[in-house]
Design a protein around this motif. Structure first.
Motif, PDB file in Angstrom:
ATOM      1  N   GLY A 205       0.751  -1.248   0.000  1.00  0.00           N
ATOM      2  CA  GLY A 205       0.000   0.000   0.000  1.00  0.00           C
ATOM      3  C   GLY A 205       0.779   1.294   0.000  1.00  0.00           C
ATOM      4  O   GLY A 205       0.206   2.352  -0.285  1.00  0.00           O
ATOM      5  N   LEU A 206       2.085   1.263   0.312  1.00  0.00           N
ATOM      6  CA  LEU A 206       2.819   2.520   0.437  1.00  0.00           C
ATOM      7  C   LEU A 206       2.962   3.235  -0.901  1.00  0.00           C
ATOM      8  O   LEU A 206       2.789   4.460  -0.986  1.00  0.00           O
ATOM      9  N   MET A 207       3.253   2.511  -1.961  1.00  0.00           N
ATOM     10  CA  MET A 207       3.464   3.155  -3.254  1.00  0.00           C
ATOM     11  C   MET A 207       2.164   3.738  -3.806  1.00  0.00           C
ATOM     12  O   MET A 207       2.184   4.753  -4.508  1.00  0.00           O
ATOM     13  N   HIS A 208       1.052   3.142  -3.456  1.00  0.00           N
ATOM     14  CA  HIS A 208      -0.242   3.646  -3.923  1.00  0.00           C
ATOM     15  C   HIS A 208      -0.519   5.060  -3.420  1.00  0.00           C
ATOM     16  O   HIS A 208      -1.215   5.832  -4.082  1.00  0.00           O
ATOM     17  N   ILE A 209       0.017   5.409  -2.248  1.00  0.00           N
ATOM     18  CA  ILE A 209      -0.258   6.720  -1.659  1.00  0.00           C
ATOM     19  C   ILE A 209       0.920   7.680  -1.818  1.00  0.00           C
ATOM     20  O   ILE A 209       0.902   8.780  -1.245  1.00  0.00           O
TER      21      ILE A 209
END
Length: 280
Positions: A32-36
């Protein structure tokens, strides 16, 4: 990443990805980190350093310390299971809570804050500055003392944070136009003492010349047997007013291979055979 502080039995904990290789950038995407991370109208972006690797190491460090204390009190060792994926999930913090509790899907906002305006990086004439006017008082001070626009805080479109979020694009455009008229350091000087959070976007040279970095002696010189004097970032932690010492220089490639193999139970002859085979 698994370790133990004694000799307990390893718990059975099946995981469908237990044989997958662990790479920071892959986990940034999967957890999820790259998505945000990145601008809203651009593709996902990785963090500039291996943040998930670093976070996992810190989680493991804390777990080891807790396990050692537990062993001291109970006489029993602890099997620690710490992995990149779950460490990154824990690092999602409020973004994870927004989804789990409120069902709110996350998105990319660049340097801006999804629910506070203005709270982002702004371009100046010769660089960039981060400004975080987190409440109405700070916003009024920012507009009056920095922008020279005392009308903005009383404008119904910007008089509360809710309204500033609703009219984000218009307000950011006004602020950007004004900040683009002066150099970064001119603005930074004006910010002093007005109580509005701000800071420059520094490159590496600026970072290590920062007055805080100089005052705190954040770099050290370490003598390396092959490279000579090597300048490094000092450990971040102080104990009893003294910075933690660096006892050894960075190791060369495979410098400690035989020591590691010995700890794993390999004899000197077995290690030598592995080396002869080109396995190590």
């Amino acid at each position: 990443m698994k370790c133990c502080t004694g000799s307990p039995s390893q718990p059975a904990f099946a995981s469908p990805y237990r044989t997958a290789a662990g790479y920071d950038v892959i986990i940034e995407g999967e957890a999820g980190l790259m998505h945000i991370t990145g601008e809203p109208d651009r593709p996902p972006c990785k963090v500039g350093v291996a943040a998930t690797d670093i976070a996992t190491g810190l989680y493991t460090h804390g777990a080891i310390m807790a396990a050692l204390l537990s062993r001291q009190q109970t006489g029993r060792g602890v099997w620690i299971d710490c992995n990149l994926f779950e460490s990154q999930l824990a690092g999602l913090a409020n973004i994870a809570s927004n989804y789990l509790i409120a069902g709110q899907e996350a998105s990319r906002h660049g340097t801006s804050h999804p629910s506070i305006v203005p709270y982002q990086v702004f371009p100046c004439k010769d660089g960039f500055i981060m400004i975080g006017a987190g409440n109405d008082r700070q916003f009024a001070s920012f507009c009056t003392k920095i922008l020279g626009r005392p009308d903005l805080p009383v404008d119904p479109k910007f008089s509360s944070n809710v309204k500033r979020v609703e009219n984000r694009e218009e307000l950011i455009s006004i602020i950007s136009d004004i900040l683009g008229t002066k150099n970064r350091d001119e603005w930074l000087e004006m910010f002093k003492g007005i109580g509005v959070p701000n800071g420059p976007i520094n490159n590496m040279e600026d970072t290590f010349k920062h007055p805080q970095a100089v005052a705190r002696n954040v770099t050290i010189d370490v003598e390396h047997p092959k490279a000579g004097a090597v300048k490094m970032v000092a450990p971040a932690v102080h104990y009893n007013g003294e910075r933690m010492r660096v006892r050894l220089p960075p190791p060369t490639l495979s410098q400690h291979t035989f020591e590691v193999l010995a700890e794993l139970g390999y004899t000197e002859a077995e290690s030598a055979e592995l080396k002869a085979q080109g396995a190590i």
